[in-house]
Design a protein around this motif. Sequence first.
Motif, PDB file in Angstrom:
ATOM      1  N   SER A 104      97.256 -25.284 -10.983  1.00 48.05           N
ATOM      2  CA  SER A 104      96.444 -27.205 -10.775  1.00 48.05           C
ATOM      3  C   SER A 104      95.754 -27.396 -12.337  1.00 48.05           C
ATOM      4  N   GLU A 105      95.946 -26.299 -13.620  1.00 44.02           N
ATOM      5  CA  GLU A 105      95.305 -26.588 -14.874  1.00 44.02           C
ATOM      6  C   GLU A 105      96.713 -26.902 -15.549  1.00 44.02           C
ATOM      7  N   ARG A 106      97.192 -26.405 -15.109  1.00 46.09           N
ATOM      8  CA  ARG A 106      98.333 -27.727 -16.551  1.00 46.09           C
ATOM      9  C   ARG A 106      98.597 -28.817 -16.047  1.00 46.09           C
ATOM     10  N   TYR A 174      98.942 -21.662  -2.569  1.00 51.12           N
ATOM     11  CA  TYR A 174      98.105 -22.787  -1.983  1.00 51.12           C
ATOM     12  C   TYR A 174      97.060 -22.293  -2.572  1.00 51.12           C
ATOM     13  N   GLU A 175      95.882 -23.468  -3.997  1.00 46.98           N
ATOM     14  CA  GLU A 175      95.241 -22.985  -3.834  1.00 46.98           C
ATOM     15  C   GLU A 175      94.481 -24.641  -3.937  1.00 46.98           C
ATOM     16  N   PRO A 176      93.766 -24.428  -3.533  1.00 46.21           N
ATOM     17  CA  PRO A 176      92.905 -25.759  -2.835  1.00 46.21           C
ATOM     18  C   PRO A 176      91.649 -26.246  -5.060  1.00 46.21           C
ATOM     19  N   GLY A 220      92.409 -18.707  -5.371  1.00 40.53           N
ATOM     20  CA  GLY A 220      90.970 -19.618  -5.538  1.00 40.53           C
ATOM     21  C   GLY A 220      90.225 -18.845  -4.986  1.00 40.53           C
ATOM     22  N   SER A 221      89.283 -18.151  -6.208  1.00 37.48           N
ATOM     23  CA  SER A 221      87.982 -17.305  -6.368  1.00 37.48           C
ATOM     24  C   SER A 221      87.589 -15.928  -5.084  1.00 37.48           C
ATOM     25  N   VAL A 222      89.302 -15.736  -5.195  1.00 39.18           N
ATOM     26  CA  VAL A 222      89.711 -13.991  -3.935  1.00 39.18           C
ATOM     27  C   VAL A 222      88.721 -13.349  -4.758  1.00 39.18           C
TER      28      VAL A 222
HETATM   29  P1  PGA Z   1      89.938 -17.783  -9.736  1.00 38.44           P
HETATM   30  O1  PGA Z   1      91.404 -18.533 -10.145  1.00 38.44           O
HETATM   31  O2  PGA Z   1      90.245 -16.542  -8.809  1.00 38.44           O
HETATM   32  O3  PGA Z   1      89.247 -17.008 -10.938  1.00 38.44           O
HETATM   33  O4  PGA Z   1      89.563 -19.182  -8.552  1.00 38.44           O
HETATM   34  C1  PGA Z   1      92.849 -18.401  -9.038  1.00 38.44           C
HETATM   35  C2  PGA Z   1      94.131 -19.203 -10.156  1.00 38.44           C
HETATM   36  O5  PGA Z   1      93.742 -20.244 -10.514  1.00 38.44           O
HETATM   37  O6  PGA Z   1      95.009 -19.036 -10.211  1.00 38.44           O
END
Ligand code: PGA
Length: 266
Positions: A104-106, A174-176, A220-222
């Motif tokens: 999602s950052e890309r 799956y990354e919300p 996501g924040s694992v």
């Molecule tokens: P995060 O990042 O574990 O720091 O939330 C996950 C990711 O962007 O792949």
Amino acid sequence: MAPSARRPLVSGNWKMHHDHIEALHTIRDLGLRCKPEDVAHVDVSVHPPFTDLRTAQTLIEAERIPVALGAQHCNDHDRGAYTGEVSPQMLARLGVRYVLVGHSERRQLFAMSDEAVAATLRAVLRHEMTPICCVGETAEERAAGHTDARLAAQLTAALDGLDAVQISSLVIAYEPIWAIGTGNAATAVDAEDACLFVRQTIGELAGAEAAASVRVQYGGSVTAENAGSFLAEPDVDGLLVGGASLDAGSFLDIVRASRPVQRTRG
Ligand code: PGA
């Protein structure tokens, strides 16, 4: 209640952290701490920045560290006048096994389109590496009840035209977006719902066998504290870890949280 046949994959996405000296220390630390039983039931990949890859490759091979090398992105062309880009061929030559595609950052910060995601995914497959195709909804899309529609649209755009064998070999993350880097992880139940939806969508696109084989990660924040709750869900086949993967100790705690005995489908 048959145990899942899919071997979990825990991946560390370092993003733009750790220069090649820091990478050397972190991977060496991983190698020193990691025991064979830690990785007996789980695949592990680390995704350092491009400038670290050669150092990481050399160290992993020389010391037989049981982690696969991953990259965070690549261009979809093999070579050419693409200033600043890195090709999938170059990654394959470095022994890279997994490549994140469409994080999602890309998509958000570098305007990566659905078309570019699809082309990159095919380029990674062409070089016999495994794409980790990232999908996920924004907070606004979730609030509006559009999570499933968003995931289906992203998956359809990324996978359209691939055959069932290619699709079975993929990893989908799956990354919300609202959970990435916020400390606000999804609940295990929400992660399971979304990962199951991803699997069902794969079933519609490529058939039941592909749906049963494809590995679906949650990201996501694992953390070491919540990792076990995700991995206990039947349709969560691994984790994509950002911040908590930068330290070898916390990353290994997450790897150790994968307990195959709990992974049964109800
Ligand atoms: P995060 O990042 O574990 O720091 O939330 C996950 C990711 O962007 O792949």
